[in-house]
Design an enzyme around this catalytic site. Structure first.
Site, short mmCIF file in Angstrom:
data_model
loop_
_atom_site.label_atom_id
_atom_site.label_comp_id
_atom_site.label_asym_id
_atom_site.label_seq_id
_atom_site.Cartn_x
_atom_site.Cartn_y
_atom_site.Cartn_z
N SER A 78 27.86 -10.44 -22.59
CA SER A 78 27.07 -9.77 -23.70
C SER A 78 25.96 -8.69 -23.21
O SER A 78 25.23 -8.92 -22.16
CB SER A 78 26.36 -10.90 -24.53
OG SER A 78 25.67 -10.39 -25.28
N GLY B 138 24.54 -9.15 -28.60
CA GLY B 138 24.10 -10.04 -29.68
C GLY B 138 23.86 -9.51 -31.07
O GLY B 138 23.56 -8.54 -31.39
N ALA C 148 15.00 -4.59 -21.13
CA ALA C 148 14.16 -5.04 -22.44
C ALA C 148 14.86 -4.14 -23.44
O ALA C 148 13.99 -3.42 -24.10
CB ALA C 148 12.66 -5.05 -22.11
N LEU D 208 17.35 -6.51 -27.98
CA LEU D 208 18.47 -6.80 -28.86
C LEU D 208 18.84 -6.01 -30.04
O LEU D 208 19.23 -6.34 -31.13
CB LEU D 208 18.20 -8.35 -29.77
CG LEU D 208 18.05 -9.34 -28.35
CD1 LEU D 208 17.13 -10.81 -28.81
CD2 LEU D 208 19.15 -9.91 -27.74
N CYS E 177 16.09 -16.55 -27.56
CA CYS E 177 15.10 -15.71 -28.52
C CYS E 177 13.80 -16.33 -28.87
O CYS E 177 13.93 -17.83 -28.96
CB CYS E 177 15.98 -15.66 -29.78
SG CYS E 177 16.49 -14.08 -30.07
C1 LIG Z 1 21.27 -4.34 -20.62
C2 LIG Z 1 21.72 -5.87 -20.81
C3 LIG Z 1 21.67 -6.38 -22.21
C4 LIG Z 1 21.93 -7.71 -22.43
N1 LIG Z 1 22.33 -8.16 -23.68
C5 LIG Z 1 22.20 -9.43 -23.76
C6 LIG Z 1 22.44 -9.93 -25.29
O1 LIG Z 1 22.40 -9.39 -26.38
N2 LIG Z 1 22.70 -11.46 -25.47
C7 LIG Z 1 22.82 -12.12 -24.52
O2 LIG Z 1 22.96 -13.54 -24.52
N3 LIG Z 1 22.80 -11.72 -23.04
C8 LIG Z 1 22.43 -10.40 -22.80
N4 LIG Z 1 22.22 -9.91 -21.49
C9 LIG Z 1 22.57 -10.83 -20.56
C10 LIG Z 1 24.16 -10.88 -19.78
O3 LIG Z 1 25.09 -11.06 -20.68
C11 LIG Z 1 24.01 -11.91 -18.54
O4 LIG Z 1 23.77 -13.18 -19.10
C12 LIG Z 1 23.17 -11.51 -17.42
O5 LIG Z 1 22.77 -9.99 -17.27
C13 LIG Z 1 23.45 -12.02 -16.06
O6 LIG Z 1 24.77 -11.58 -15.70
P1 LIG Z 1 24.87 -10.33 -14.84
O7 LIG Z 1 24.02 -10.70 -13.50
O8 LIG Z 1 26.66 -10.06 -14.30
O9 LIG Z 1 24.52 -9.12 -15.43
C14 LIG Z 1 22.11 -8.52 -21.30
C15 LIG Z 1 21.88 -8.14 -19.98
C16 LIG Z 1 21.53 -6.85 -19.73
C17 LIG Z 1 21.89 -6.20 -18.20
#
Ligand SMILES: Cc1cc2nc3c(=O)[nH]c(=O)nc-3n(C[C@H](O)[C@H](O)[C@H](O)COP(=O)(O)O)c2cc1C
Length: 304
Positions: A18, A43, A67, A70, A128
Site C-alpha cells: 500500500s 489507503g 509523511a 494518506l 491512524c
Molecule cells: C510513500 C509510502 C506511502 C505509504 N502509504 C501507506 C498507506 O496508505 N497505507 C498503509 O497501510 N501503508 C502505507 N505505507 C507502508 C507500506 O505499505 C509498507 O508497510 C512499509 O513501507 C514497509 O515496507 P517496505 O519497507 O517494503 O516499504 C506506505 C509506505 C510508503 C513508503
C-alpha cells in the site's frame, strides 16, 4: 508459485504494498500485472484527502521516511474511476487498504466497498490516530485495536487483513488481539515512526516533522516481528519491510509469512515487484523448491 490464504488464490506470493503502487492501474505499462499476485491500494478514506504539504519524503541510509498524510481520491472516486480498469487483470488480486480517523469512518468505507465488484480483500490500516481516544493510533492501543477489528469484521463482506503497526512493545500481543477479534490474516509491518533533521538549517526535513521509516533499514526488525507474530497466531501472515531481493522474500517466508509485500523497493526500481516475482521463481527452481508455499514457516531452529 501459487499461494492460498484467507480464501484468496494468488499466482505468486509477491504483492505490491500500500502507498507504493498507486491504484495499480498506473503501473500497467511498467510492470506485468499478470506476473504478480496482487497489489494493495493506497489507503482509501470516506472523503478525498490532499495529504501533507511537501516535503513529504526524505531518503535515509538504506531507506526513506515518508509523511504523505494518506492522500487519496476517496472511496466514491476510487470505485467509479480507479477500480474498473483493473478488471482487465482478473488474476491480479486487488486488496483495498482502508483507514479512518473514527470507527464510523472505517465502517463507512468498508460498507461502500462491499457493493463494488473486483475486490479480493480489505487491508485495515490501523496506524491512524483515533480522534475519539486522544489521538493514539488504533494499532498501538490493544483496546482500540480489538474494538476496531471486531466492528470491521462484522461489516466486511470480504476477507479482512489487519495491517499491524510496528510501533508497539509486543507485536505478538497485537497479532493475538487482531486474530481473536476476527481478522482473517495479519500483514506486517507498517512504517516505523522516525524523524530526519537537517543540521545546517536546524529544521526537520519533513513538513509533518515526523514520518514513517521503510526500506532495507527496517528489514531485520520487520523479519523478527513476522517471526514472533507467526509463532503466536494461527491465521496467515503477510510479511513486509525492506524486501528488495528474492532472498529477502525467502527469509520472510521462512519466518512464517504466506505471502510478502514490496513497498519502498518500487521507488528505487518501479519494476521491483515483477523482478521479485520472477526472481523468487528462479530462486525456487535453483534450490529445488517445488512449491513456494512449502517455504512458509520452514525456518530451522538449531537444537543442541
Ligand atoms: C510513500 C509510502 C506511502 C505509504 N502509504 C501507506 C498507506 O496508505 N497505507 C498503509 O497501510 N501503508 C502505507 N505505507 C507502508 C507500506 O505499505 C509498507 O508497510 C512499509 O513501507 C514497509 O515496507 P517496505 O519497507 O517494503 O516499504 C506506505 C509506505 C510508503 C513508503
Amino acid at each position: 508459485m501459487k499461494v492460498r490464504f484467507a480464501g484468496l488464490e494468488l499466482v505468486s506470493p509477491v504483492i505490491a504494498a500500500s502507498g507504493t503502487f498507486g491504484y495499480g492501474i498506473e503501473f500497467e505499462e511498467i510492470v506485468s500485472l499478470k506476473a504478480i499476485g496482487g497489489f494493495v491500494t493506497k489507503g482509501i478514506s470516506l472523503e478525498p484527502l490532499a495529504g501533507h504539504p511537501p516535503p513529504r519524503i526524505v531518503t535515509t541510509a538504506a531507506g526513506m521516511i515518508n509523511a504523505i498524510g494518506l492522500q487519496n481520491v476517496g472511496v466514491e472516486d476510487f470505485i467509479a474511476r480507479k477500480l474498473p480498469p483493473m478488471r482487465r487483470y482478473p488474476r491480479c488480486q486487488v486488496i483495498v487498504n482502508v483507514f479512518g480517523y473514527t470507527i464510523g469512518e472505517y465502517i463507512g468505507v468498508i460498507e461502500r466497498l462491499n457493493d463494488a465488484q473486483g475486490i479480493a480483500a480489505y487491508e485495515l490500516n490501523v496506524s491512524c490516530p483515533n480522534v475519539h481516544a486522544g489521538g493514539m493510533a488504533f494499532g498501538s492501543d490493544p483496546g482500540s485495536l480489538e474494538y476496531l477489528v471486531t466492528r470491521a469484521r462484522a461489516a466486511a463482506a470480504r476477507p479482512l487483513i489487519v495491517k499491524l503497526s510496528p510501533n508497539v512493545t509486543s507485536i505478538a500481543h497485537m497479532a493475538k488481539i487482531a486474530a481473536a477479534a476476527g481478522a482473517d490474516a495479519v500483514s506486517l509491518v507498517n512504517t516505523f515512526l522516525a524523524i530526519s533533521i537537517d543540521a545546517q538549517t536546524r529544521k526537520p526535513r519533513l513538513s509533518n516533522i515526523t514520518g514513517g521509516l521503510s526500506g532495507p533499514a527496517i528489514k531485520p526488525i520487520a523479519l523478527r516481528m513476522v517471526y514472533e507474530a507467526a509463532r503466536s497466531v494461527d491465521i496467515p501472515i503477510l510479511g513486509m519491510g525492506g524486501i528488495v531481493t528474492p532472498e529477502d522474500a525467502v527469509e520472510f517466508l521462512l519466518a512464517g509469512a504466506v505471502a510478502i509485500q514490496v513497498g519502498t523497493a518500487s521507488y528505487a526500481d518501479p519494476r521491483a515487484t515483477e523482478r521479485l516475482a520472477k526472481g523468487l521463481e528462479s530462486w525456487c527452481r535453483a534450490h529445488n523448491v517445488d512449491r513456494v508455499a512449502s517455504l512458509t514457516g520452514a525456518l530451522e531452529i538449531p537444537r543442541d
